[in-house]
Design an enzyme around this catalytic site. Structure first.
Site, mmCIF file in Angstrom:
data_model
loop_
_atom_site.group_PDB
_atom_site.id
_atom_site.type_symbol
_atom_site.label_atom_id
_atom_site.label_comp_id
_atom_site.label_asym_id
_atom_site.label_seq_id
_atom_site.Cartn_x
_atom_site.Cartn_y
_atom_site.Cartn_z
ATOM 1 C CE LYS A 68 -1.646 2.639 3.214
ATOM 2 N NZ LYS A 68 -1.600 3.981 2.520
ATOM 3 N N GLY B 132 -4.958 4.471 5.496
ATOM 4 C CA GLY B 132 -4.629 3.641 6.637
ATOM 5 C C GLY B 132 -5.795 2.825 7.162
ATOM 6 N N PRO B 133 -6.948 3.470 7.433
ATOM 7 C CG PRO B 133 -8.355 5.046 8.420
ATOM 8 C CD PRO B 133 -7.189 4.930 7.488
ATOM 9 C CD GLU C 243 12.382 5.438 8.630
ATOM 10 O OE1 GLU C 243 12.257 6.361 9.481
ATOM 11 O OE2 GLU C 243 12.152 5.581 7.426
#
Length: 476
Positions: free
Chosen positions: A170, A203-204, A245
């Protein structure tokens, strides 16, 4: 861009299960740069099934086949190099000269380095009568950021492929255009179906599904510490490997014996590289108290020397921030520094003179900063340098280490032995002595809340491998 609304799954460009579109903004002028689709957990499921099926063959095939794939990727990348540079400039505002010489360059180099490393690496060896075997960890979920679109992607993808892992990736929804080009490159290079899969999303919708998916063996994330904590929590129930990271607030210790003019100027300009949107930027400039006044003046002149402009102009040295959200964040932190009582030396709130649109900010320098101020403790992710005075070497090291982050550190000194000694005392994953240039063949990663694991070089490669011991491999 013909594939902008599709995802790459199991060797084909496919439509999302439930199409939802997102407009991508050009940060230089706030116009439309493109439109992509946002994925969902259903798209992740499709990609993971394909990656799991492909792993049974790709992960255990001849090493030479993976070397060949990586070298073909480099060949195709070379042909589309300029497209990648232009896409990065369009989507995130990186000056075109920087996109060509650094952003696109780093991506190509990571694939080259991974191929060379794999070709020379011994995946098996004997310990007495036992065989030690390094094998790919399996299906990897990659979540990458917008600030270094090719470097951060290639640091995962190139080494993951080298190890024999299969991938569900992603990219950031803020910088998705260069991601489409890289996916087309990997497709043209002949990656077997299911080995490499790309799903656009947020993200969700996609990131959380990757992190929690039971058939993903490893999640590798680059981004903020806040988001990294969420990824780790989502991954915990499936006990997958978590590789991160995260943020940074790197100290740059200028020792009294350094060439003050060069050390301060170079430190400030390095912080402003990529409009300050670099996790290892030397944002805390530490100078001995007797040299503070001189250092402040050098920093002020360095900030004023930066040429701000439209990123398509080859003469531009600093373009806009990536988004309205990032612009608001940097403005908030500049205002916080003023409210906390720090002295504004250069820059300040608002857009630079002559800019009435786009997410441009002025290179900003604060002095009279204490290490307990927000501007000294929080990652701003913009072109903001804070200058902190110290009395002696021990206090400089204490200030450098007084941070929840530990990604990088910088030391300037004419005495290399002294700099080496101090480097050992700084709690950070990378130390740069006298502004040494970054390298992709040595490990990159942090201590503390800057993450865990390493990327690039042999350590980054080995993070994608499991270690198996076969006892009794030879008769005793």
């Amino acid at each position: 861009m013909g594939n902008a609304l599709r995802f790459y799954i199991d060797g084909s460009w496919v439509d999302p299960v439930s199409p939802t579109s997102l407009e991508v903004t050009n940060p230089a002028d706030e116009t439309l740069a493109g439109t992509i689709s946002l994925g969902s957990g259903a798209d992740v499921d499709r990609a993971v099934i394909a990656a799991r099926r492909a792993f049974e063959h790709f992960g255990f095939g001849p090493k030479a086949e993976r070397v060949s794939l990586l070298r073909r990727i480099v060949e195709v990348y070379e042909r589309r190099y300029e497209e990648i540079a232009e896409a990065i400039t369009l989507e995130m505002g990186s000056p075109i000269s920087f996109s060509r010489s650094v952003q696109a360059h780093f991506g190509r180099e990571r694939f080259k380095q991974a191929a060379d490393l794999l070709e020379a690496y011994d995946l098996e060896h004997m310990v007495a009568s036992s065989r030690i075997i390094r094998e790919p960890i399996g299906v990897c979920g990659f979540i990458t950021p917008w600030n270094w679109p090719m470097n951060q992607i290639a640091s995962k993808v190139a080494y993951g492929l080298a190890a024999g892992c299969t991938i569900v990736w992603k990219p950031s929804e803020i910088s998705p255009l260069s991601a489409i080009i890289l996916t087309e490159i990997i497709e043209e290079a002949g990656a077997p179906a299911g080995v490499f899969n790309m799903i656009q999303g947020d993200g969700p919708g996609v990131g959380a599904a990757l992190a929690s998916h039971p058939d993903i063996d490893m999640i590798s994330f680059t981004g903020s510490t806040r988001a990294g904590v969420m990824v780790a929590k989502a991954a915990a129930d499936t006990v997958k490997r978590v590789h991160q990271e995260l943020g940074g607030k790197s100290a740059n210790i200028i020792l009294p014996d350094a060439d003050l003019e060069t050390a301060v100027r170079d430190g400030v300009l390095r912080c402003f590289t990529n409009t300050g949107q670099s996790c290892q930027a030397p944002t805390r400039l530490l100078v001995q108290e007797d040299q503070l006044a001189a250092a402040v003046e050098i920093a002020r002149k360095a900030a004023l020397s930066v040429r701000i402009g439209h990123p398509s102009d080859p003469e531009t040295k600093m373009g806009p921030l990536v988004s309205a959200m990032q612009f608001a964040r940097v403005q908030e932190m500049i205002e916080a520094g003023i409210a906390e009582g720090a002295t504004l030396v250069a820059g300040g709130p608002g857009r630079p003179k002559g800019f009435d649109k786009g997410y441009y900010v002025s290179p900003t320098v604060f002095s009279d900063v204490r290490n307990d101020m927000r501007i000294a403790r929080e990652e701003i992710f913009g072109p903001v340098v804070v200058i902190i005075a110290y009395r002696d070497e021990d206090e400089a090291i204490a200030i450098a280490n007084d941070s929840e982050y530990g990604l990088a550190g910088y030391i300037a000194s004419r005495d290399v032995e002294r700099a080496r000694r101090i480097a050992r005392r700084i709690r950070a994953g990378r130390i740069y002595i006298n502004m040494a240039p970054p390298r992709g063949d040595v490990p990159f990663g942090g201590y503390k809340k800057s993450g865990n694991g390493r990327e690039q070089g042999v350590f980054g490669f080995e993070d994608f491998l499991e270690v198996k011991a076969v006892l009794g491999y030879e008769p005793a």
